[in-house]
Design a protein around this motif. Structure first.
Motif, PDB file in Angstrom:
ATOM      1  N   PHE A  14       0.827  -1.203   0.000  1.00  0.00           N
ATOM      2  CA  PHE A  14       0.000   0.000   0.000  1.00  0.00           C
ATOM      3  C   PHE A  14       0.863   1.255   0.000  1.00  0.00           C
ATOM      4  CE2 PHE A  14      -2.379   3.338   2.256  1.00  0.00           C
ATOM      5  CZ  PHE A  14      -3.425   3.480   1.366  1.00  0.00           C
ATOM      6  N   LYS A  15       1.920   1.258   0.809  1.00  0.00           N
ATOM      7  CA  LYS A  15       2.817   2.410   0.864  1.00  0.00           C
ATOM      8  C   LYS A  15       3.462   2.652  -0.496  1.00  0.00           C
ATOM      9  CE  LYS A  15       6.898   4.268   3.097  1.00  0.00           C
ATOM     10  NZ  LYS A  15       8.026   4.023   3.966  1.00  0.00           N
ATOM     11  N   GLU A  16       3.879   1.594  -1.159  1.00  0.00           N
ATOM     12  CA  GLU A  16       4.508   1.725  -2.482  1.00  0.00           C
ATOM     13  C   GLU A  16       3.516   2.296  -3.501  1.00  0.00           C
ATOM     14  OE1 GLU A  16       7.469   1.738  -5.220  1.00  0.00           O
ATOM     15  OE2 GLU A  16       7.679   1.256  -3.096  1.00  0.00           O
ATOM     16  N   LYS A  17       2.282   1.801  -3.489  1.00  0.00           N
ATOM     17  CA  LYS A  17       1.269   2.305  -4.416  1.00  0.00           C
ATOM     18  C   LYS A  17       0.932   3.766  -4.128  1.00  0.00           C
ATOM     19  CE  LYS A  17      -0.862  -2.068  -5.604  1.00  0.00           C
ATOM     20  NZ  LYS A  17      -2.091  -2.862  -5.667  1.00  0.00           N
ATOM     21  N   ALA A  18       0.840   4.124  -2.850  1.00  0.00           N
ATOM     22  CA  ALA A  18       0.557   5.515  -2.475  1.00  0.00           C
ATOM     23  C   ALA A  18       1.701   6.425  -2.908  1.00  0.00           C
ATOM     24  CB  ALA A  18       0.327   5.623  -0.981  1.00  0.00           C
ATOM     25  N   SER A  19       2.912   5.949  -2.775  1.00  0.00           N
ATOM     26  CA  SER A  19       4.080   6.721  -3.171  1.00  0.00           C
ATOM     27  C   SER A  19       4.106   6.938  -4.687  1.00  0.00           C
ATOM     28  CB  SER A  19       5.347   6.012  -2.706  1.00  0.00           C
ATOM     29  OG  SER A  19       6.483   6.748  -3.043  1.00  0.00           O
ATOM     30  N   GLU A  20       3.791   5.899  -5.445  1.00  0.00           N
ATOM     31  CA  GLU A  20       3.722   6.025  -6.903  1.00  0.00           C
ATOM     32  C   GLU A  20       2.621   7.009  -7.302  1.00  0.00           C
ATOM     33  OE1 GLU A  20       3.338   2.194  -8.750  1.00  0.00           O
ATOM     34  OE2 GLU A  20       5.108   1.422  -7.711  1.00  0.00           O
ATOM     35  N   PHE A  21       1.468   6.910  -6.651  1.00  0.00           N
ATOM     36  CA  PHE A  21       0.358   7.824  -6.933  1.00  0.00           C
ATOM     37  C   PHE A  21       0.765   9.268  -6.657  1.00  0.00           C
ATOM     38  CE2 PHE A  21      -3.341  10.265  -5.608  1.00  0.00           C
ATOM     39  CZ  PHE A  21      -4.223  10.024  -6.651  1.00  0.00           C
ATOM     40  N   ALA A  22       1.422   9.491  -5.534  1.00  0.00           N
ATOM     41  CA  ALA A  22       1.859  10.845  -5.183  1.00  0.00           C
ATOM     42  C   ALA A  22       2.862  11.366  -6.202  1.00  0.00           C
ATOM     43  CB  ALA A  22       2.467  10.860  -3.780  1.00  0.00           C
ATOM     44  N   GLY A  23       3.720  10.496  -6.708  1.00  0.00           N
ATOM     45  CA  GLY A  23       4.685  10.913  -7.717  1.00  0.00           C
ATOM     46  C   GLY A  23       4.028  11.298  -9.024  1.00  0.00           C
ATOM     47  N   LYS A  24       3.025  10.526  -9.425  1.00  0.00           N
ATOM     48  CA  LYS A  24       2.336  10.804 -10.684  1.00  0.00           C
ATOM     49  C   LYS A  24       1.454  12.050 -10.600  1.00  0.00           C
ATOM     50  CE  LYS A  24       2.189   6.008 -12.188  1.00  0.00           C
ATOM     51  NZ  LYS A  24       1.316   4.839 -12.424  1.00  0.00           N
ATOM     52  N   HIS A  25       0.964  12.362  -9.415  1.00  0.00           N
ATOM     53  CA  HIS A  25      -0.006  13.445  -9.258  1.00  0.00           C
ATOM     54  C   HIS A  25       0.484  14.559  -8.329  1.00  0.00           C
ATOM     55  CE1 HIS A  25      -2.921  11.021 -11.399  1.00  0.00           C
ATOM     56  NE2 HIS A  25      -2.585   9.993 -10.627  1.00  0.00           N
ATOM     57  N   SER A  26       1.798  14.721  -8.219  1.00  0.00           N
ATOM     58  CA  SER A  26       2.335  15.713  -7.275  1.00  0.00           C
ATOM     59  C   SER A  26       1.917  17.143  -7.633  1.00  0.00           C
ATOM     60  CB  SER A  26       3.852  15.606  -7.182  1.00  0.00           C
ATOM     61  OG  SER A  26       4.457  15.880  -8.420  1.00  0.00           O
ATOM     62  N   ASP A  27       1.776  17.438  -8.931  1.00  0.00           N
ATOM     63  CA  ASP A  27       1.334  18.779  -9.320  1.00  0.00           C
ATOM     64  C   ASP A  27      -0.093  19.048  -8.843  1.00  0.00           C
ATOM     65  OD1 ASP A  27       3.760  19.254 -10.552  1.00  0.00           O
ATOM     66  OD2 ASP A  27       3.019  18.727 -12.557  1.00  0.00           O
ATOM     67  N   GLN A  28      -0.961  18.063  -8.985  1.00  0.00           N
ATOM     68  CA  GLN A  28      -2.346  18.226  -8.546  1.00  0.00           C
ATOM     69  C   GLN A  28      -2.428  18.327  -7.029  1.00  0.00           C
ATOM     70  OE1 GLN A  28      -3.873  14.717 -10.489  1.00  0.00           O
ATOM     71  NE2 GLN A  28      -4.852  15.935 -12.099  1.00  0.00           N
ATOM     72  N   ILE A  29      -1.614  17.550  -6.329  1.00  0.00           N
ATOM     73  CA  ILE A  29      -1.606  17.614  -4.866  1.00  0.00           C
ATOM     74  C   ILE A  29      -1.118  18.988  -4.416  1.00  0.00           C
ATOM     75  CG2 ILE A  29      -0.563  16.664  -2.777  1.00  0.00           C
ATOM     76  CD1 ILE A  29      -0.453  13.942  -4.293  1.00  0.00           C
ATOM     77  N   GLY A  30      -0.055  19.487  -5.061  1.00  0.00           N
ATOM     78  CA  GLY A  30       0.460  20.819  -4.729  1.00  0.00           C
ATOM     79  C   GLY A  30      -0.572  21.901  -4.966  1.00  0.00           C
TER      80      GLY A  30
END
Length: 85
Positions: A14-30
């Motif tokens: 789960f941590k790995e998948k969340a980390s990948e998601f955050a990497g792909k969508h870091s602009d949207q999260i920011g």
């Protein structure tokens, strides 16, 4: 394998998948962090602007630290330099 081993394995996945998601969508999260900070600043009528900006900056930094950025195809994952063109 016991129950705890299974749970640890799933938590790691789960941590790995969340980390990948955050990497792909870091602009949207920011962008969401900035938008939330703006709304909070407006609600407090600018009283805590410096603290809100500092907190937003820290939050974006934490996302960047947590995120796995997608690698370009053909890039080695062991730290060695990739092929040169």
């Amino acid at each position: 394998m016991g129950l705890m081993d299974n749970l640890k394995g799933k938590a790691g996945e789960f941590k790995e998948k969340a980390s990948e998601f955050a990497g792909k969508h870091s602009d949207q999260i920011g962008s969401a962090v900035e938008k939330a900070g703006g709304a909070i600043d407006k609600a407090t009528k600018g009283k805590y602007t410096d603290k809100i900006e500092h907190g937003a900056s820290k939050a974006k930094g934490a996302v960047d630290d947590f995120a796995h950025k997608p690698q370009a195809p053909g890039t080695p994952t062991d730290g060695t330099p990739g092929p040169t063109s």
